[in-house]
Design an enzyme around this catalytic site. Structure first.
Site, PDB file in Angstrom:
ATOM      1  N   ARG A 141       0.861  -1.193   0.000  1.00 28.85           N
ATOM      2  CA  ARG A 141       0.000   0.000   0.000  1.00 28.85           C
ATOM      3  C   ARG A 141       0.889   1.232   0.000  1.00 28.85           C
ATOM      4  NH1 ARG A 141      -5.232   0.090   3.942  1.00 28.85           N
ATOM      5  NH2 ARG A 141      -4.694   2.281   3.963  1.00 28.85           N
ATOM      6  N   ARG A 152      -0.043   9.410   9.419  1.00 26.21           N
ATOM      7  CA  ARG A 152      -1.447   8.974   9.522  1.00 26.21           C
ATOM      8  C   ARG A 152      -1.867   8.787  10.980  1.00 26.21           C
ATOM      9  NH1 ARG A 152      -1.529   3.839   6.496  1.00 26.21           N
ATOM     10  NH2 ARG A 152      -3.779   3.782   6.799  1.00 26.21           N
TER      11      ARG A 152
HETATM   12  P1  AMP Z   1      -8.490   3.709   5.441  1.00 24.23           P
HETATM   13  O1  AMP Z   1      -8.525   2.578   4.490  1.00 24.23           O
HETATM   14  O2  AMP Z   1      -9.762   3.838   6.236  1.00 24.23           O
HETATM   15  O3  AMP Z   1      -7.267   3.684   6.316  1.00 24.23           O
HETATM   16  O4  AMP Z   1      -8.399   5.057   4.558  1.00 24.23           O
HETATM   17  C1  AMP Z   1      -7.316   5.280   3.687  1.00 24.23           C
HETATM   18  C2  AMP Z   1      -7.233   6.756   3.334  1.00 24.23           C
HETATM   19  O5  AMP Z   1      -8.447   7.187   2.681  1.00 24.23           O
HETATM   20  C3  AMP Z   1      -7.077   7.712   4.511  1.00 24.23           C
HETATM   21  O6  AMP Z   1      -5.731   7.830   4.938  1.00 24.23           O
HETATM   22  C4  AMP Z   1      -7.600   9.020   3.899  1.00 24.23           C
HETATM   23  O7  AMP Z   1      -6.659   9.589   3.020  1.00 24.23           O
HETATM   24  C5  AMP Z   1      -8.770   8.519   3.062  1.00 24.23           C
HETATM   25  N1  AMP Z   1     -10.028   8.477   3.836  1.00 24.23           N
HETATM   26  C6  AMP Z   1     -10.774   7.368   4.134  1.00 24.23           C
HETATM   27  N2  AMP Z   1     -11.865   7.684   4.844  1.00 24.23           N
HETATM   28  C7  AMP Z   1     -11.822   9.033   5.012  1.00 24.23           C
HETATM   29  C8  AMP Z   1     -12.659   9.975   5.687  1.00 24.23           C
HETATM   30  N3  AMP Z   1     -13.765   9.587   6.346  1.00 24.23           N
HETATM   31  N4  AMP Z   1     -12.294  11.285   5.643  1.00 24.23           N
HETATM   32  C9  AMP Z   1     -11.196  11.697   4.986  1.00 24.23           C
HETATM   33  N5  AMP Z   1     -10.356  10.866   4.357  1.00 24.23           N
HETATM   34  C10 AMP Z   1     -10.651   9.539   4.358  1.00 24.23           C
END
Ligand code: AMP
Length: 205
Positions: A141, A152
């Protein structure tokens, strides 16, 4: 006032590396509801090169949050689809900011579908770092490289962790110790969500 009927509607809020994707998949299957992962929607759009993908790609690569307005539109569509297809949902990775939570609540009130509960997974930062560094080398990833991972986690602490108080005050927060075997976390999550579902969702809290 409560709604005792219907399928589960729940949110899952956890830092990167806490295992929320895996658990959300299992929990949505168990409860027969749609699994909505905003991260998965964005990654798919980036891979397919859609307009949305071109808009959000840089945010994902940097480990920054996608702007609230963009996320809100995606979630509205996904929630409407979930309600049509399964009548319930498990939201994985949304909301991530207080404004997102407020707009989610406004939408839920408008549709008469406020959430039954908000799960959060608690894992020490050192464990998260170790897990994420392992995941980056395994599945490549682009947001799982060391500097991005730290960023993050910082973004989570600064922008998402404050939501936990917001949901705690509304009596919806369900903290789970997720520094344990995956199956134990699943079992506790199912038990907690069964209780929340049986109690019904607070509509006007
Ligand atoms: P995740 O798979 O949930 O870790 O999301 C991966 C990436 O998608 C995050 O680091 C953000 O860049 C973006 N992302 C996912 N969900 C959100 C959200 N609710 N608000 C803003 N960015 C999001």
């Amino acid at each position: 006032m409560t709604e005792g009927d219907g399928r589960l509607r729940a949110l899952l809020i956890a830092p990167p590396g806490a295992g929320k994707g895996t658990q959300a998949e299992r929990l949505s299957t168990h409860f027969g509801v749609s699994h909505i992962s905003t991260g998965d929607v964005f990654r798919r759009d980036v891979a397919e090169g859609t307009k949305l993908g071109r808009q959000v790609g840089e945010y994902l690569d940097r480990g920054d949050l996608v702007p609230d307005g963009v996320v809100g539109e995606v979630v509205r569509q996904e929630v409407m689809r979930a309600l049509r297809e399964t009548g319930g949902y498990l939201l994985d990775g949304f909301p991530r900011t207080v404004p997102q939570a407020e707009s989610a609540y406004a939408l839920a009130l408008e549709l008469g579908i406020t959430a039954h509960g908000v799960l959060t997974y608690v894992v020490p930062r050192a464990v998260l770092l170790e897990r994420l560094l392992g995941r980056g080398s395994e599945d490549g990833r682009t947001d799982d490289e060391a500097a991005t991972i730290r960023h993050r986690l910082d973004v989570y602490d600064a922008q998402t962790a404050p939501l936990l108080d917001y949901y705690d005050q509304r009596g919806l927060l369900i903290p789970i110790d997720a520094d344990r075997p995956v199956d134990d976390v699943t079992a506790d999550s199912i038990a907690a969500l069964e209780r929340a579902l049986a109690a019904g969702s607070p509509v006007s809290s």
